[in-house]
Design a protein around this motif. Structure first.
Motif, mmCIF file in Angstrom:
data_model
loop_
_atom_site.group_PDB
_atom_site.id
_atom_site.type_symbol
_atom_site.label_atom_id
_atom_site.label_comp_id
_atom_site.label_asym_id
_atom_site.label_seq_id
_atom_site.Cartn_x
_atom_site.Cartn_y
_atom_site.Cartn_z
ATOM 1 N N GLU A 170 -1.291 -7.099 0.392
ATOM 2 C CA GLU A 170 -0.246 -7.134 -0.624
ATOM 3 C C GLU A 170 -0.665 -6.350 -1.866
ATOM 4 O OE1 GLU A 170 2.718 -10.465 -2.087
ATOM 5 O OE2 GLU A 170 0.755 -10.806 -2.993
ATOM 6 N N LEU A 171 -1.936 -6.420 -2.206
ATOM 7 C CA LEU A 171 -2.430 -5.694 -3.371
ATOM 8 C C LEU A 171 -2.394 -4.184 -3.133
ATOM 9 C CD1 LEU A 171 -5.464 -8.010 -4.202
ATOM 10 C CD2 LEU A 171 -3.209 -8.000 -5.281
ATOM 11 N N ILE A 172 -2.700 -3.774 -1.922
ATOM 12 C CA ILE A 172 -2.636 -2.349 -1.573
ATOM 13 C C ILE A 172 -1.212 -1.832 -1.728
ATOM 14 C CG2 ILE A 172 -2.842 -0.724 0.350
ATOM 15 C CD1 ILE A 172 -5.292 -2.444 1.251
ATOM 16 N N TYR A 173 -0.227 -2.626 -1.298
ATOM 17 C CA TYR A 173 1.172 -2.223 -1.469
ATOM 18 C C TYR A 173 1.523 -2.155 -2.950
ATOM 19 C CZ TYR A 173 2.515 -2.315 3.446
ATOM 20 O OH TYR A 173 2.639 -2.033 4.789
ATOM 21 N N GLY A 174 1.002 -3.085 -3.743
ATOM 22 C CA GLY A 174 1.250 -3.050 -5.182
ATOM 23 C C GLY A 174 0.636 -1.832 -5.845
ATOM 24 N N ILE A 175 -0.548 -1.452 -5.417
ATOM 25 C CA ILE A 175 -1.225 -0.276 -5.967
ATOM 26 C C ILE A 175 -0.414 0.987 -5.697
ATOM 27 C CG2 ILE A 175 -3.248 1.217 -5.628
ATOM 28 C CD1 ILE A 175 -4.861 -1.420 -5.203
ATOM 29 N N CYS A 176 0.207 1.059 -4.532
ATOM 30 C CA CYS A 176 0.998 2.248 -4.194
ATOM 31 C C CYS A 176 2.287 2.340 -4.998
ATOM 32 C CB CYS A 176 1.305 2.259 -2.700
ATOM 33 S SG CYS A 176 -0.127 2.695 -1.671
ATOM 34 N N ARG A 177 2.584 1.320 -5.776
ATOM 35 C CA ARG A 177 3.757 1.355 -6.647
ATOM 36 C C ARG A 177 3.401 1.739 -8.085
ATOM 37 N NH1 ARG A 177 4.956 -2.715 -2.897
ATOM 38 N NH2 ARG A 177 7.006 -2.419 -1.894
ATOM 39 N N LEU A 178 2.162 2.153 -8.306
ATOM 40 C CA LEU A 178 1.780 2.632 -9.631
ATOM 41 C C LEU A 178 2.642 3.830 -10.017
ATOM 42 C CD1 LEU A 178 -2.108 2.365 -9.347
ATOM 43 C CD2 LEU A 178 -0.717 1.252 -11.115
ATOM 44 N N SER A 179 2.988 3.912 -11.277
ATOM 45 C CA SER A 179 3.856 4.995 -11.744
ATOM 46 C C SER A 179 3.103 6.322 -11.791
ATOM 47 C CB SER A 179 4.416 4.669 -13.129
ATOM 48 O OG SER A 179 3.359 4.497 -14.058
ATOM 49 N N ASN A 180 3.872 7.391 -11.773
ATOM 50 C CA ASN A 180 3.332 8.753 -11.899
ATOM 51 C C ASN A 180 2.350 9.107 -10.783
ATOM 52 O OD1 ASN A 180 4.770 9.164 -14.361
ATOM 53 N ND2 ASN A 180 3.170 8.036 -15.443
ATOM 54 N N VAL A 181 2.630 8.614 -9.587
ATOM 55 C CA VAL A 181 1.837 8.959 -8.406
ATOM 56 C C VAL A 181 2.783 9.500 -7.346
ATOM 57 C CG1 VAL A 181 0.460 8.035 -6.504
ATOM 58 C CG2 VAL A 181 0.021 7.254 -8.836
ATOM 59 N N ASP A 182 2.401 10.596 -6.688
ATOM 60 C CA ASP A 182 3.269 11.134 -5.632
ATOM 61 C C ASP A 182 2.571 11.291 -4.287
ATOM 62 O OD1 ASP A 182 1.711 13.443 -5.931
ATOM 63 O OD2 ASP A 182 3.181 14.385 -7.255
ATOM 64 N N THR A 183 1.232 11.175 -4.271
ATOM 65 C CA THR A 183 0.478 11.411 -3.045
ATOM 66 C C THR A 183 -0.648 10.393 -2.920
ATOM 67 O OG1 THR A 183 0.940 13.785 -3.161
ATOM 68 C CG2 THR A 183 -0.872 13.102 -1.717
ATOM 69 N N VAL A 184 -0.949 10.016 -1.695
ATOM 70 C CA VAL A 184 -2.051 9.104 -1.418
ATOM 71 C C VAL A 184 -2.990 9.763 -0.413
ATOM 72 C CG1 VAL A 184 -2.701 6.909 -0.353
ATOM 73 C CG2 VAL A 184 -0.772 6.991 -1.930
ATOM 74 N N SER A 205 -5.007 1.166 8.472
ATOM 75 C CA SER A 205 -3.663 1.731 8.588
ATOM 76 C C SER A 205 -2.739 1.342 7.443
ATOM 77 C CB SER A 205 -3.031 1.303 9.913
ATOM 78 O OG SER A 205 -2.881 -0.105 9.978
ATOM 79 N N GLU A 206 -3.013 0.222 6.775
ATOM 80 C CA GLU A 206 -2.107 -0.233 5.723
ATOM 81 C C GLU A 206 -2.081 0.691 4.505
ATOM 82 O OE1 GLU A 206 0.194 -2.313 5.882
ATOM 83 O OE2 GLU A 206 -0.322 -3.497 7.648
ATOM 84 N N TYR A 207 -3.117 1.509 4.302
ATOM 85 C CA TYR A 207 -3.065 2.468 3.202
ATOM 86 C C TYR A 207 -1.854 3.388 3.384
ATOM 87 C CZ TYR A 207 -8.100 1.279 2.999
ATOM 88 O OH TYR A 207 -9.310 0.624 2.966
ATOM 89 N N ALA A 208 -1.737 3.951 4.578
ATOM 90 C CA ALA A 208 -0.638 4.875 4.853
ATOM 91 C C ALA A 208 0.699 4.159 4.884
ATOM 92 C CB ALA A 208 -0.882 5.605 6.177
ATOM 93 N N HIS A 209 0.752 2.977 5.475
ATOM 94 C CA HIS A 209 2.012 2.251 5.554
ATOM 95 C C HIS A 209 2.500 1.840 4.169
ATOM 96 C CE1 HIS A 209 2.103 2.257 9.855
ATOM 97 N NE2 HIS A 209 0.900 1.716 9.927
ATOM 98 N N ALA A 210 1.578 1.431 3.315
ATOM 99 C CA ALA A 210 1.955 1.084 1.946
ATOM 100 C C ALA A 210 2.500 2.304 1.213
ATOM 101 C CB ALA A 210 0.753 0.505 1.204
#
Length: 366
Positions: free
Chosen positions: A86-100, A108-113
């Protein structure tokens, strides 16, 4: 890039398919502490069980306060969630980010998030040394990639799942590059408790505002069914991520269990002592079968590849018929057919696995 969302640990589905109870299944697909739950944590849950008639503490005061002392981290630098995922999904919602950027192989959850947030996903490959039987991070490659772009999230597994690679680089240059190019650098330390604090990067969050460390309490403390994870970072970053996490994300029993378990020193030391011996024993025994190419383990799981003259699918089916689950890693990017991962369990369970494997290979017919 492969993005099949497949995890180990689906023991419930196996139980339904086999028509057997959970306790009759030997689940080597989930990397959980083989000693089971913390006795102190278990007693705490029993003591506070009837308190579940109340809502959980939305401020998670007790557990955050305890983790602050254990990790020597200001409380304002800590947030909790319903497991590390859940925290990984929250991190991917940080503003001003377009790429991971995600490690390959990696969780696998890094990419799915990232995909769930509409972000672009790019891989960076770990280097496999076939002679040393280990995967390694390429620091120069990472720095070059971070210089070429801006506004990304860089995920680093420490230790990395599924290969167990530890982040041993303490290069300040990577952090400066990330700061200058407005990147976040995220260390996923879900398995760090198995190796100890000396390998953690958590102290870096006090020095670099763009650094975040994710920590799981479900792996080491053996409560994947309760779901509790933590993250550390600068308060401005933490507050932004927390805005994406629902209220009451961590239930009451998870809070009281975690608060007691992280202070259970006898349990923590026994786990590390046992795994230090058992993972080496299991690695040696599996190697002696002469059918596997194994990555030397750092934590409580072993990544390996079955000799190409065999089919891992056939082996997996045979183990399944014996109520044994192992993790097929063929879907991991950069791995492929015959790669697998097994957890280190208690000694008797590990002996059972070895016995069944020996039976399979002794009776194998091409």
């Amino acid at each position: 890039m492969k993005t099949v969302n497949v995890h180990g640990g689906n023991v419930h589905k196996a139980s339904r398919n086999m028509g057997t109870s959970l306790e009759h299944i030997l689940d080597f697909s989930a990397n959980i502490n083989p000693l089971g739950m913390s006795p102190a944590g278990t007693e705490s849950m029993k003591k506070h069980f009837e308190e579940i008639i109340h809502y959980p503490d939305p401020e998670l005061h007790g557990l955050i306060s305890t983790l602050s002392r254990v990790w020597n981290m200001p409380e304002s630098y800590i947030a909790l969630g319903n497991g590390a995922a859940e925290l990984i999904y929250g991190i991917c919602r940080l503003s001003n980010v377009d790429t991971v950027y995600v490690p390959a192989p990696g969780f696998s959850e890094y990419a799915h998030a990232a995909n769930s947030c509409g972000l672009h996903v790019k891989e960076y490959s770990l280097t496999y040394d076939a002679q040393q039987h280990t995967f390694m991070y390429n620091l120069d490659l990472l720095m070059d990639k971070m210089k070429e772009c801006t506004q990304t999230i860089l995920f680093i597994g420490n230790p990395n799942n599924p290969c167990g690679t530890l982040w041993t680089h303490r290069s300040e240059e990577l952090f400066h590059i990330c700061k200058e190019n407005h990147h976040y650098i995220v260390f996923d330390e879900s398995f760090i408790d198995f190796v100890g604090d000396n390998f953690s990067m958590r102290e870096y969050v006090k020095r670099y505002e763009h650094c975040v460390v994710v920590h799981s309490l479900t792996k080491f403390y053996a409560v994947p069914g309760l779901r509790v994870g933590a993250m550390m970072g600068h308060p401005t970053v933490i507050e932004q991520i927390k805005s994406s996490i629902p209220t009451w994300s961590v239930n009451h029993l998870a809070q009281v269990y975690g608060e007691a378990a992280v202070l259970d020193r006898a349990y923590i030391e026994s786990t590390r002592e046992f795994l230090g011996r058992e993972k080496e024993w299991l690695y040696t025994q599996l190697s002696a079968l002469n059918v596997f190419e194994l990555v030397k383990p750092s934590v409580n799981y072993i990544l390996g590849r079955l000799d190409s003259k065999y089919s891992f699918g056939d082996l997996q089916d045979y183990l399944y018929s014996k109520s044994i689950l192992v993790r097929d890693c063929s879907t991991y990017s950069t791995l492929g057919p015959n790669w697998f991962r097994i957890a280190v369990k208690d000694h008797d369970t590990n002996v059972t696995l070895l016995t069944v494997l020996k039976e399979y290979f002794q009776n194998y017919r091409r």
